[in-house]
Design a protein around this motif. Structure first.
Motif, mmCIF file in Angstrom:
data_model
loop_
_atom_site.group_PDB
_atom_site.id
_atom_site.type_symbol
_atom_site.label_atom_id
_atom_site.label_comp_id
_atom_site.label_asym_id
_atom_site.label_seq_id
_atom_site.Cartn_x
_atom_site.Cartn_y
_atom_site.Cartn_z
ATOM 1 N N LYS A 120 -0.158 -3.901 0.483
ATOM 2 C CA LYS A 120 -1.213 -3.576 1.445
ATOM 3 C C LYS A 120 -1.564 -2.091 1.387
ATOM 4 O O LYS A 120 -0.738 -1.242 1.041
ATOM 5 C CB LYS A 120 -0.769 -3.939 2.868
ATOM 6 N N PRO A 121 -2.825 -1.760 1.707
ATOM 7 C CA PRO A 121 -3.236 -0.356 1.755
ATOM 8 C C PRO A 121 -2.607 0.357 2.947
ATOM 9 O O PRO A 121 -2.235 -0.270 3.943
ATOM 10 C CB PRO A 121 -4.757 -0.432 1.932
ATOM 11 N N PHE A 122 -2.448 1.681 2.807
ATOM 12 C CA PHE A 122 -2.111 2.478 3.973
ATOM 13 C C PHE A 122 -2.911 3.771 3.947
ATOM 14 O O PHE A 122 -2.989 4.443 2.927
ATOM 15 C CB PHE A 122 -0.602 2.723 4.099
ATOM 16 N N LEU A 141 -6.201 7.943 0.731
ATOM 17 C CA LEU A 141 -5.899 6.533 0.938
ATOM 18 C C LEU A 141 -4.980 6.081 -0.181
ATOM 19 O O LEU A 141 -5.195 6.411 -1.346
ATOM 20 C CB LEU A 141 -7.198 5.721 0.920
ATOM 21 N N TRP A 147 -1.739 2.871 -1.352
ATOM 22 C CA TRP A 147 -1.419 1.436 -1.306
ATOM 23 C C TRP A 147 0.041 1.256 -1.662
ATOM 24 O O TRP A 147 0.602 2.007 -2.461
ATOM 25 C CB TRP A 147 -2.319 0.699 -2.305
ATOM 26 N N GLN A 148 0.657 0.243 -1.062
ATOM 27 C CA GLN A 148 2.087 0.004 -1.265
ATOM 28 C C GLN A 148 2.322 -1.443 -1.664
ATOM 29 O O GLN A 148 1.825 -2.368 -1.010
ATOM 30 C CB GLN A 148 2.868 0.322 0.014
ATOM 31 N N SER A 186 3.577 8.159 -2.211
ATOM 32 C CA SER A 186 4.972 7.752 -2.017
ATOM 33 C C SER A 186 5.882 8.965 -1.918
ATOM 34 O O SER A 186 5.520 10.082 -2.270
ATOM 35 C CB SER A 186 5.430 6.884 -3.197
ATOM 36 N N ASP A 196 -4.244 7.672 5.305
ATOM 37 C CA ASP A 196 -3.657 8.951 5.714
ATOM 38 C C ASP A 196 -2.362 9.258 4.971
ATOM 39 O O ASP A 196 -1.411 9.782 5.543
ATOM 40 C CB ASP A 196 -3.425 8.969 7.231
ATOM 41 N N ALA A 197 -2.308 8.887 3.690
ATOM 42 C CA ALA A 197 -1.152 9.220 2.870
ATOM 43 C C ALA A 197 -1.287 10.656 2.366
ATOM 44 O O ALA A 197 -2.369 11.239 2.370
ATOM 45 C CB ALA A 197 -1.059 8.262 1.691
#
Length: 454
Positions: A238-240, A81, A83-84, A51, A242-243
């Motif tokens: 949901k996952p996101f 990897l 998650w948000q 984040s 390439d963070a």
């Protein structure tokens, strides 16, 4: 070509080296721990991995460590990897209408926007779910019950945490459209506990959430009446991929730079429901304040390094500990230690060391006995932020175990806030860590490899 992230990190490093002059000597560690916990939770707050808040926290941490007199302060970013969280709500719709206090688990996938309305099937244990016939949960939501109990050493988290870690995969394999668990926690508050879950590569990820313990009790009582149950579940997290996460590393150089170093770890990221005071701003505060206090009378013989690790909470792959070992695995280390079990008082010590270092362990025990800290059976493990470097170099490990009786009342909940940190207990941690560091960081003799380490 440099990325924007790389350029920003370079600018931050330049600003730190020019705007905050290096101190002639590190400041005294007394009171530093509270200052770190208070500052990080007030000025940054929740720091979910990947984040913008975790990004700000790295800059804050680098500036803080530099101002405290640490040397070679650097931010080492990495891709991971993450998650948000999204909107979430749930209610029992049959046989009785009841609202439920729920939170999504990390790496849950979203329900349909209008919610998932389905039969709710009760399983008293993870083993009961495993015994369910294949395909028997098609289109249904599984509820997995369990009953974590408080323990001073926190030992219940392993087996009961498996419901969170493994339950969603098992439910998906049985055909479930979603899964809800009793929170992995020991409190009676209506606060659900979040935490990461995992899905095996051969299963379809499904929406996964945890209800508070009082709501789990409600579901269990309802199931005991033998009537069909139904749930209306909305979880939009949901996952996101390439963070960006990253580690913050800083050193207090020793008098003999040729000796293998002591590394002290914590994790900088936190879950989003609270402000991450207990998990794990306190850990970063403890290790950093103790490192400073250990040098208050002059430099220790060995260099002490602090590692404020990124993405410990959601590190299914590429967490801060792995990244540290990748970048620093060739540098000689002697001992690894980690603080990631809250801020209550230290009461026990565990070791993993080579046979020839028994005398060193005896010295540590000798300084801890008067402080009420006693040896504990079992091998020291370190923790997620140092396990990779421990395995790579077969390091000696010292675990300073805190009283975890109430830790899982707060863990991964909205209640993980500054007011739950007792300043006196926090300082007791610093004092105990300082006493240990004054022994091990001034050890002139060789510190052997622990050949039984993983």
């Amino acid at each position: 070509m440099k990325t924007a992230t790389t350029l920003r990190a370079a600018l931050v490093a330049t600003a730190l080296s020019t705007a905050v002059p290096a101190l002639a000597t590190p400041v005294d560690g007394s009171g530093v721990a509270w200052d770190i916990v208070e500052g990080l939770t007030t000025e940054i707050g929740p720091r979910p991995a990947g984040s913008t808040a975790e990004d700000r926290a790295r800059d804050w941490s680098a500036a803080k460590l530099t101002a405290l007199g640490f040397r070679n302060v650097r931010v080492e970013e990495f891709k991971t990897l993450a998650w948000q969280r999204g909107p979430e709500r749930a209610s029992l719709t049959a046989p009785y209408a009841q609202p439920l206090a729920i939170t999504a688990l990390g790496f849950s996938v979203p329900t349909p926007k209008g919610g998932l309305k389905a039969e709710l099937v009760y399983f008293p244990t993870l083993a009961a779910l495993e015994a369910a016939p294949e395909g028997s949960l098609a289109g249904k939501v599984a509820f997995i019950d369990h009953a974590m109990r408080a323990a001073q050493d926190g030992s219940g988290y392993g087996p009961y945490g498996n419901v969170r870690r493994e339950g969603p995969t098992i439910a998906s394999r049985k055909g479930a459209a979603g899964v809800v668990i009793r929170s992995a926690g020991t409190d009676g508050h209506r606060n659900p506990h979040t935490g990461v879950t995992t899905f095996a590569k051969d299963v379809k990820p499904i929406p996964a959430g945890a209800v508070s313990n009082p709501d789990a009790d409600l579901i269990a009582r309802t199931a005991a009446r033998g009537k069909p149950m139904a749930i209306d579940l909305t979880l939009m997290g949901k996952p996101f991929p390439d963070a960006t996460s990253g580690n913050v590393i800083a050193d207090l150089p020793g008098r003999d730079p040729s000796l293998p170093i002591i590394v002290l770890a914590c994790h900088l990221d936190s879950w989003d429901l609270g402000t991450g005071a207990v998990d794990d701003a306190s850990g970063c505060a403890i290790v950093s304040a103790a490192a400073l206090a250990a040098q208050a009378g002059g430099q220790t013989l060995r260099t002490i390094r602090v590692l404020w690790s990124g993405n410990e909470e959601m590190a299914l792959s590429g967490g801060g500990g792995e990244h540290y070992a990748k970048l620093h695995g060739a540098e000689p280390h002697a001992i690894a230690m980690e603080s990631d079990f809250g801020a209550d008082r230290v009461w026990q010590v565990n070791f993993s060391h080579a046979p020839e270092n028994k005398a060193l362990a005896d010295k540590v025990n000798a300084v801890l006995w008067p402080m009420g800290v006693v040896p504990h059976k079992g091998r020291a493990e370190g923790g997620a932020d140092v396990e990779a470097i421990i395995a790579a170099q077969k390091l000696a490990v010292i675990d300073l175990g805190q009283d975890g009786t109430h830790y899982f009342d707060l863990h991964h909940t909205p209640d993980d806030t500054l007011d739950k940190v007792d300043p006196a207990a926090l300082q007791q941690n610093v004092d105990v860590w300082t006493a240990v560091l004054k022994v091990i960081a001034n050890e002139a003799g060789p510190i052997g490899k622990f050949e039984a380490a993983q």
